[in-house]
Scaffold this active site. Sequence first.
Site: not given
Ligand code: FMN
Length: 367
Positions: A263, A291, A152, A260, A295, A129, A236, A178, A314
């Site tokens: 999130r 993604d 980003y 994401h 799990r 990241s 993404k 992203t 993730g």
């Molecule tokens: N996605 C990004 O593209 N850039 C990031 O910096 C980023 N930071 C993340 C931080 C955290 C704590 C989490 C949980 C996810 C983040 N993501 C980020 C999203 C992950 O790349 C991914 O899309 C997501 O966690 C996948 O789902 P999962 O956690 O259910 O496997």
Amino acid sequence: QVREEASRPSVTIIRKGIDKDLAVINVDLLEEEAKRKLPEGVHVFIANGNGEQWTLRENRRAFGDYAFAPHRMGGVVRDRIDTAVTLLGESLPFPIFVSPMGSHGLVHPEGEVATARGMGKSGGLVAVSSASTIPMEDIARASDGPKWFQMYLDQDEGRSREILQRARAAGFKAIVLTVDAIGQGSSDQYANMGRPRPWLPYGNYPEGRAPSFKTDLSWRELEMVRSVTGLPVVIKGLTRPEDAAEAVRAGAGAIQVSNHGGRALDGTPASISVLPKIVDAVQGAVPVMLDSGIRRGTDVAKALALGASAVAVGRPVWWALTLGGAGGVSGLMDYFQRELVETMLHLGVDKVASLGREHVLPLHHRI
Ligand code: FMN
């Protein structure tokens, strides 16, 4: 109290060998153990989703919309099952990679260096990241394995260009752009997901300051990223087939279907629910990855059978990193790969390319 301790499946993780790979039984147990070790605010920040967390729940539930159609009597020899794939020119031992996530320093002192070392050891791909704790150059040096850089975009294009040029110079082989983290998504985002304090600095930015996120993204930005780096660009954060087709027309090198991990915008469908239509829209022009909610090895197999070229993981990475640093991450990959092999055995296939829609039955599919 004692009895509770005894009945809890606490030997979930057994350290084995001198390299301290974690032996992972499953991700729920891994999270349970990591949760006990982490400050509550850090666990909440990682584990939770946005809004009512419908998308977060849906990301798991929707794998249940598909059942397997195991093919018996196919004579597949376990030892000959090959999980290797080629993705954007990289030879990978298994089609599972670390999704880009910021601030690994929250759970391990070595931060992303530990993650990269763990993946280097397993031979797998790590996406780093732009919001990493450690500067990208140090992460790049931590392993010889395949690495992509996630971006980003900053409102200030000049700042974005600098970061992108550094990523190219550091040897990252693709840029993951992203496109779904363009705003809070819900007014209670911080109430739900928290934000551990003190927040760690962003290693790639002067004075550790976060970039000022660009929210008015358009396909023009894809061309900018491509021309600045000369690298393939993975888009993404798409969940809409029309956007995927547009991404191909705009020159994307690959697509990562993602919400994401629940999130970003709550109410966005599960990635696995929209994957088949996106694969159809892309018509094999570029690889489609997925993604959100992976799990188990069985989840990986379902995504591959529905047309994904690879999947990204993730939250499980955070739990592994918390408990075992680099050895946690390589142990996690070992778990996913082992389960994928077992699933392929039952499905009667000995290579990833042989997995297809005939291996899954849609059950109550609603999208
Ligand atoms: N996605 C990004 O593209 N850039 C990031 O910096 C980023 N930071 C993340 C931080 C955290 C704590 C989490 C949980 C996810 C983040 N993501 C980020 C999203 C992950 O790349 C991914 O899309 C997501 O966690 C996948 O789902 P999962 O956690 O259910 O496997």
